[in-house]
Design a protein around this motif. Structure first.
Motif, PDB file in Angstrom:
ATOM      1  N   GLU A   4       0.829  -1.209   0.000  1.00  0.00           N
ATOM      2  CA  GLU A   4       0.000   0.000   0.000  1.00  0.00           C
ATOM      3  C   GLU A   4       0.862   1.256   0.000  1.00  0.00           C
ATOM      4  OE1 GLU A   4      -0.482  -2.601   1.803  1.00  0.00           O
ATOM      5  OE2 GLU A   4      -2.499  -3.304   1.276  1.00  0.00           O
ATOM      6  N   GLY A  12       2.062   1.785  -3.464  1.00  0.00           N
ATOM      7  CA  GLY A  12       0.982   2.296  -4.299  1.00  0.00           C
ATOM      8  C   GLY A  12       0.690   3.761  -4.044  1.00  0.00           C
ATOM      9  N   THR A  13       0.744   4.184  -2.794  1.00  0.00           N
ATOM     10  CA  THR A  13       0.496   5.597  -2.482  1.00  0.00           C
ATOM     11  C   THR A  13       1.544   6.497  -3.120  1.00  0.00           C
ATOM     12  OG1 THR A  13      -0.521   4.977  -0.370  1.00  0.00           O
ATOM     13  CG2 THR A  13       0.214   7.251  -0.613  1.00  0.00           C
ATOM     14  N   VAL A  70       0.805   6.623  -6.976  1.00  0.00           N
ATOM     15  CA  VAL A  70      -0.404   7.382  -7.288  1.00  0.00           C
ATOM     16  C   VAL A  70      -0.193   8.869  -7.027  1.00  0.00           C
ATOM     17  CG1 VAL A  70      -2.808   7.736  -6.629  1.00  0.00           C
ATOM     18  CG2 VAL A  70      -1.925   5.427  -6.910  1.00  0.00           C
ATOM     19  N   CYS A  81      -2.358   4.429   4.386  1.00  0.00           N
ATOM     20  CA  CYS A  81      -1.911   4.507   2.986  1.00  0.00           C
ATOM     21  C   CYS A  81      -3.063   4.280   2.023  1.00  0.00           C
ATOM     22  CB  CYS A  81      -0.800   3.489   2.737  1.00  0.00           C
ATOM     23  SG  CYS A  81       0.737   3.814   3.623  1.00  0.00           S
ATOM     24  N   THR A  82      -3.946   3.334   2.350  1.00  0.00           N
ATOM     25  CA  THR A  82      -5.098   3.075   1.484  1.00  0.00           C
ATOM     26  C   THR A  82      -6.011   4.287   1.404  1.00  0.00           C
ATOM     27  OG1 THR A  82      -5.028   0.713   2.026  1.00  0.00           O
ATOM     28  CG2 THR A  82      -7.087   1.569   1.133  1.00  0.00           C
ATOM     29  N   THR A  85      -4.374   6.898  -0.760  1.00  0.00           N
ATOM     30  CA  THR A  85      -4.453   6.529  -2.173  1.00  0.00           C
ATOM     31  C   THR A  85      -5.845   6.806  -2.731  1.00  0.00           C
ATOM     32  OG1 THR A  85      -2.779   4.814  -1.854  1.00  0.00           O
ATOM     33  CG2 THR A  85      -4.153   4.641  -3.816  1.00  0.00           C
ATOM     34  N   ASP A  86      -6.884   6.435  -1.987  1.00  0.00           N
ATOM     35  CA  ASP A  86      -8.255   6.697  -2.439  1.00  0.00           C
ATOM     36  C   ASP A  86      -8.497   8.188  -2.611  1.00  0.00           C
ATOM     37  OD1 ASP A  86      -8.712   4.005  -2.381  1.00  0.00           O
ATOM     38  OD2 ASP A  86      -9.688   4.005  -0.411  1.00  0.00           O
ATOM     39  N   ALA A 121      -3.447   5.310 -12.683  1.00  0.00           N
ATOM     40  CA  ALA A 121      -3.111   4.881 -11.326  1.00  0.00           C
ATOM     41  C   ALA A 121      -3.760   3.547 -10.987  1.00  0.00           C
ATOM     42  CB  ALA A 121      -3.538   5.949 -10.321  1.00  0.00           C
ATOM     43  N   LEU A 163      -2.290  -0.103  -9.780  1.00  0.00           N
ATOM     44  CA  LEU A 163      -2.583  -0.554  -8.428  1.00  0.00           C
ATOM     45  C   LEU A 163      -3.098  -1.980  -8.369  1.00  0.00           C
ATOM     46  CD1 LEU A 163      -4.254   2.613  -6.845  1.00  0.00           C
ATOM     47  CD2 LEU A 163      -2.130   1.527  -6.120  1.00  0.00           C
TER      48      LEU A 163
END
Length: 368
Positions: free
Chosen positions: A133, A136-137, A140, A193-194, A197-198, A212, A216
């Motif tokens: 995560e 991914g952050t 993104v 982190c999730t 990212t959202d 992105a 992901l």
């Protein structure tokens, strides 16, 4: 005087003698080099069978495409023989994708085995403690904000995973970092982190969000030799180091106090395992994105196939390669005319494994 077994009761059949198993572990000791240990034929056999299965899936994946290639022609083309056009299609166009899937599966499987052994918890994996995560952050954020600092997305994913790992370890430190605290802190950091990212995906425009999200979910489409080279180089360094710490990993399974009594530098080993495990999952995530559940499920599958008390790192890596390559085949062939991302398939296959682990942990009274 040796103790004698009690006489059997008349009319009661004697218990059957346990037949020696050919797959049971056998101790060995070598004079040169001075090495001793236990040879586990079942573990070796499992590793060989999984490796053969992964190789077959690897070659099968190379046969699929707009230009169909027979399986035997693929095997010849890998050695540079056969039709020149087939060799170009296999080696230049399709081989980078297959090699990326193979190496990513090994990296995630070994990393998952490291974290589950280090924390003595089957639910501990890079997916669960925020490493993927965090990667991914970082990616993104670079895509949405348009600020890469001259770095590629793969490098940003690597830096994001490393930064998340250091944050988790620092927050879990309290006179030492136990596996239990690493898991709890990691779950909290994972959700942070999730959420970040959202928020970034919702803030970006449509094209940025599509780019992105495509990264992901975990994707092998469009892989090139750049991803293969960087991942292969990283694994050439990290994999031998990880396997070389196998003895210390096994002592950590006995608990910190017992491991320290056996001469294991507990905190130093845990930090070294953390860094190697993070490096493997970071480079794997940078190459193909956060492929879900591979690092969680494959070590548990390998442990049960091999019949050992803890996830075997090398067999876990081979199992990861088998799962990723098999999932990639399903992603490409399950729906005609549509090519799914490999992370969608691994997520669908890995979710039942997670539920099974949670139910098993609850029945065992470990609380997950």
């Amino acid at each position: 005087m040796p103790a004698q077994s009690p006489p059997a009761t008349p009319g009661t059949p004697a218990p059957p003698a346990r037949a020696p198993s050919a797959l049971r572990g056998r101790p060995f000791r070598l004079t040169v080099p001075p090495v001793s240990g236990v040879l586990r034929p079942r573990l070796v056999l499992t590793g060989m069978l999984v490796a053969v299965g992964a190789f077959l899936l690897f070659c099968w994946g190379l046969t699929i495409g707009d230009y169909p290639v027979a399986f035997t022609d693929v095997v010849r083309a890998l050695g540079g023989a056969g039709d020149p056009g087939t060799v170009i299609v296999v080696q230049d166009l399709r081989l980078p994708r297959a090699l990326t899937g193979l190496l990513v599966g090994i990296a995630f499987g070994v990393s998952g085995a490291v974290f589950q052994t280090m924390t003595r918890n089957p639910l501990a994996s890079p997916d669960m403690i925020g490493l993927t995560e965090g990667a991914g952050t970082a990616v993104v954020a670079a895509v949405v904000l348009g600020r890469t600092g001259g770095l590629g997305l793969s490098t940003l994913g690597l830096l994001g995973a490393l930064a998340t790992a250091l944050l988790v370890y620092a927050l879990a430190w309290k006179g030492g970092a136990t596996g239990y605290r690493i898991i709890l802190v990691g779950i909290g950091v994972s959700w942070i982190c999730t959420s970040a990212t959202d928020f970034l995906v919702a803030r970006g425009n449509r094209f940025e969000a599509q780019e992105a999200i495509g990264w992901l979910v975990g994707n092998l489409n469009g892989r090139t030799w750049d991803q293969v080279d960087s991942l292969a180089l990283a694994m050439a360094v990290l994999l031998p180091v990880t396997l070389g710490m196998g003895r210390w990993m096994r002592t950590l399974m006995l608990g910190d106090d017992v491991a320290a009594g056996l001469g294991t530098p507990v905190q130093s080993v845990r930090l070294a395992l953390l860094l190697t495990g993070v490096g493997l999952v970071a480079f794997g995530t940078a190459a193909a994105g956060p492929v879900a559940f591979v690092a969680l499920a494959c070590p548990q599958i390998a442990q049960r196939l091999a019949g050992v008390s803890s996830p075997p790192p090398l067999v876990s890596g081979l199992t990861g390669a088998f799962v990723v390559l098999g999932s990639d085949l399903l992603a490409r062939e399950a729906i005609p005319g549509t090519e799914l991302s490999v992370g969608i398939v691994t997520g669908a296959l890995g979710a039942p494994v997670l539920l099974w682990l949670l139910i098993r942990a609850n029945r065992a009274g470990s609380g997950g």
